[in-house]
Design a protein around this motif. Structure first.
Motif, PDB file in Angstrom:
ATOM      1  N   ASN A   9      14.181 154.859 112.922  1.00  0.00           N
ATOM      2  CA  ASN A   9      13.138 153.913 112.529  1.00  0.00           C
ATOM      3  C   ASN A   9      12.886 153.959 111.034  1.00  0.00           C
ATOM      4  N   VAL A  10      12.836 155.146 110.481  1.00  0.00           N
ATOM      5  CA  VAL A  10      12.628 155.293 109.037  1.00  0.00           C
ATOM      6  C   VAL A  10      13.825 154.727 108.273  1.00  0.00           C
ATOM      7  N   GLN A  11      15.032 155.049 108.732  1.00  0.00           N
ATOM      8  CA  GLN A  11      16.234 154.552 108.054  1.00  0.00           C
ATOM      9  C   GLN A  11      16.306 153.024 108.104  1.00  0.00           C
ATOM     10  N   ILE A  12      16.022 152.444 109.242  1.00  0.00           N
ATOM     11  CA  ILE A  12      16.088 150.989 109.370  1.00  0.00           C
ATOM     12  C   ILE A  12      15.006 150.331 108.529  1.00  0.00           C
ATOM     13  N   ALA A  13      13.822 150.909 108.498  1.00  0.00           N
ATOM     14  CA  ALA A  13      12.763 150.362 107.640  1.00  0.00           C
ATOM     15  C   ALA A  13      13.212 150.382 106.180  1.00  0.00           C
ATOM     16  N   TRP A  14      13.825 151.460 105.765  1.00  0.00           N
ATOM     17  CA  TRP A  14      14.333 151.573 104.390  1.00  0.00           C
ATOM     18  C   TRP A  14      15.388 150.503 104.112  1.00  0.00           C
ATOM     19  N   ILE A  15      16.309 150.351 105.041  1.00  0.00           N
ATOM     20  CA  ILE A  15      17.387 149.368 104.868  1.00  0.00           C
ATOM     21  C   ILE A  15      16.818 147.951 104.796  1.00  0.00           C
ATOM     22  N   VAL A  16      15.910 147.611 105.706  1.00  0.00           N
ATOM     23  CA  VAL A  16      15.359 146.259 105.747  1.00  0.00           C
ATOM     24  C   VAL A  16      14.517 145.969 104.519  1.00  0.00           C
ATOM     25  N   LEU A  17      13.771 146.967 104.065  1.00  0.00           N
ATOM     26  CA  LEU A  17      12.885 146.733 102.929  1.00  0.00           C
ATOM     27  C   LEU A  17      13.601 146.750 101.578  1.00  0.00           C
ATOM     28  N   PHE A  18      14.640 147.567 101.441  1.00  0.00           N
ATOM     29  CA  PHE A  18      15.194 147.784 100.109  1.00  0.00           C
ATOM     30  C   PHE A  18      16.651 147.383  99.929  1.00  0.00           C
ATOM     31  N   LYS A  19      17.360 147.018 100.971  1.00  0.00           N
ATOM     32  CA  LYS A  19      18.759 146.604 100.807  1.00  0.00           C
ATOM     33  C   LYS A  19      18.847 145.087 100.822  1.00  0.00           C
ATOM     34  N   ARG A  20      19.702 144.576  99.978  1.00  0.00           N
ATOM     35  CA  ARG A  20      19.972 143.144 100.004  1.00  0.00           C
ATOM     36  C   ARG A  20      20.874 142.844 101.195  1.00  0.00           C
ATOM     37  N   ASN A  21      20.784 141.648 101.717  1.00  0.00           N
ATOM     38  CA  ASN A  21      21.623 141.265 102.845  1.00  0.00           C
ATOM     39  C   ASN A  21      23.102 141.435 102.530  1.00  0.00           C
ATOM     40  N   ALA A  22      23.477 141.187 101.315  1.00  0.00           N
ATOM     41  CA  ALA A  22      24.885 141.314 100.930  1.00  0.00           C
ATOM     42  C   ALA A  22      25.363 142.761 100.988  1.00  0.00           C
ATOM     43  N   ASP A  23      24.433 143.717 100.948  1.00  0.00           N
ATOM     44  CA  ASP A  23      24.798 145.136 100.973  1.00  0.00           C
ATOM     45  C   ASP A  23      24.830 145.727 102.384  1.00  0.00           C
ATOM     46  N   PHE A  24      24.448 144.942 103.387  1.00  0.00           N
ATOM     47  CA  PHE A  24      24.508 145.440 104.756  1.00  0.00           C
ATOM     48  C   PHE A  24      25.963 145.645 105.151  1.00  0.00           C
ATOM     49  N   ARG A  25      26.239 146.706 105.849  1.00  0.00           N
ATOM     50  CA  ARG A  25      27.581 146.998 106.349  1.00  0.00           C
ATOM     51  C   ARG A  25      27.537 147.076 107.877  1.00  0.00           C
ATOM     52  N   SER A  26      27.397 145.899 108.505  1.00  0.00           N
ATOM     53  CA  SER A  26      27.376 145.840 109.967  1.00  0.00           C
ATOM     54  C   SER A  26      28.783 146.017 110.503  1.00  0.00           C
ATOM     55  N   HIS A  27      28.875 146.686 111.649  1.00  0.00           N
ATOM     56  CA  HIS A  27      30.179 146.913 112.270  1.00  0.00           C
ATOM     57  C   HIS A  27      30.056 146.874 113.781  1.00  0.00           C
ATOM     58  N   TRP A  28      31.109 146.359 114.395  1.00  0.00           N
ATOM     59  CA  TRP A  28      31.296 146.504 115.830  1.00  0.00           C
ATOM     60  C   TRP A  28      32.190 147.704 116.031  1.00  0.00           C
ATOM     61  N   ILE A  29      31.747 148.630 116.868  1.00  0.00           N
ATOM     62  CA  ILE A  29      32.503 149.860 117.085  1.00  0.00           C
ATOM     63  C   ILE A  29      32.830 149.981 118.571  1.00  0.00           C
ATOM     64  N   ASP A  30      34.099 150.184 118.871  1.00  0.00           N
ATOM     65  CA  ASP A  30      34.526 150.427 120.237  1.00  0.00           C
ATOM     66  C   ASP A  30      34.552 151.940 120.448  1.00  0.00           C
ATOM     67  N   ILE A  31      33.759 152.413 121.391  1.00  0.00           N
ATOM     68  CA  ILE A  31      33.663 153.855 121.627  1.00  0.00           C
ATOM     69  C   ILE A  31      34.330 154.176 122.961  1.00  0.00           C
ATOM     70  N   PRO A  32      35.451 154.912 122.936  1.00  0.00           N
ATOM     71  CA  PRO A  32      36.079 155.315 124.194  1.00  0.00           C
ATOM     72  C   PRO A  32      35.178 156.315 124.917  1.00  0.00           C
ATOM     73  N   LEU A  33      35.085 156.160 126.235  1.00  0.00           N
ATOM     74  CA  LEU A  33      34.187 157.007 127.017  1.00  0.00           C
ATOM     75  C   LEU A  33      34.953 158.047 127.822  1.00  0.00           C
ATOM     76  N   ASP A  34      34.428 159.257 127.810  1.00  0.00           N
ATOM     77  CA  ASP A  34      34.908 160.310 128.696  1.00  0.00           C
ATOM     78  C   ASP A  34      34.042 160.379 129.949  1.00  0.00           C
ATOM     79  N   LEU A  35      32.851 159.778 129.891  1.00  0.00           N
ATOM     80  CA  LEU A  35      31.955 159.735 131.041  1.00  0.00           C
ATOM     81  C   LEU A  35      32.548 158.854 132.127  1.00  0.00           C
ATOM     82  N   ARG A  36      32.324 159.214 133.379  1.00  0.00           N
ATOM     83  CA  ARG A  36      32.798 158.400 134.499  1.00  0.00           C
ATOM     84  C   ARG A  36      31.661 157.995 135.433  1.00  0.00           C
ATOM     85  N   SER A  37      30.591 158.748 135.434  1.00  0.00           N
ATOM     86  CA  SER A  37      29.461 158.450 136.305  1.00  0.00           C
ATOM     87  C   SER A  37      28.748 157.181 135.816  1.00  0.00           C
ATOM     88  N   PRO A  38      28.542 156.197 136.694  1.00  0.00           N
ATOM     89  CA  PRO A  38      27.830 154.982 136.270  1.00  0.00           C
ATOM     90  C   PRO A  38      26.428 155.279 135.745  1.00  0.00           C
TER      91      PRO A  38
END
Length: 163
Positions: free
Chosen positions: A76-105
């Protein structure tokens, strides 16, 4: 006999606590109504949980909850900092595919919920075969490091708890 009366004891306790929290007053009536809900709801839903998971290491589960709560506060603190003080052009959004070792639903559901509850990340999609989850990060400089962090902080303890 008790297993039939209280098929999910942790769920029963949680329902009583949640009810008292929602009522915002601890009275005998609220306690009795919470206990009634804590007995009836798990009994009615028990047929839908034929292979319910067993919590193998409850202390690891408690530690996991504390880690998640801490991460939510920090994020929450990090996101508040990013939203308040970073320009939109400086955002580094990413889609990340995370392989799972978990099997239980249930464990995968807890992981997806944890990722979504932590501000700045959203679990977007589970692969059809259940072997990976797609996560969107609002801002990260290193997607690979974020993948490692999620697997280490969240998936590994869940494997100890559920599998």
């Amino acid at each position: 006999m008790i297993g039939r009366l209280i098929p999910h004891p942790l769920l029963s306790i949680m329902l009583v606590v949640v009810w008292l929290g929602l009522a915002n007053t601890v009275t005998l009536g609220n306690l009795l109504l919470g206990a009634f809900l804590g007995l009836v709801v798990p009994t009615i839903t028990a047929p839908y949980w034929p292979n319910r998971p067993k919590l193998r290491r409850p202390l690891v589960a408690v530690r996991y909850v504390l880690v998640v709560l801490w991460d939510i506060v920090v994020a929450n603190v990090q996101i508040a900092w990013i939203v308040l003080f970073k320009r939109n052009a400086d955002f580094r959004s990413h889609w990340i595919d995370i392989p799972l070792d978990l099997r239980s639903p249930e464990a995968i559901t807890v992981l997806a919920g944890t990722i979504t509850m932590t501000p700045g990340t959203v679990s977007a999609m589970l692969a059809a075969d259940g072997r990976s989850i797609l996560v969107h990060c609002l801002h990260t400089e290193d997607p690979d490091q974020e993948r490692v962090r999620i697997k280490r902080r969240y998936e590994r303890p869940l494997m100890e708890v559920f599998e």
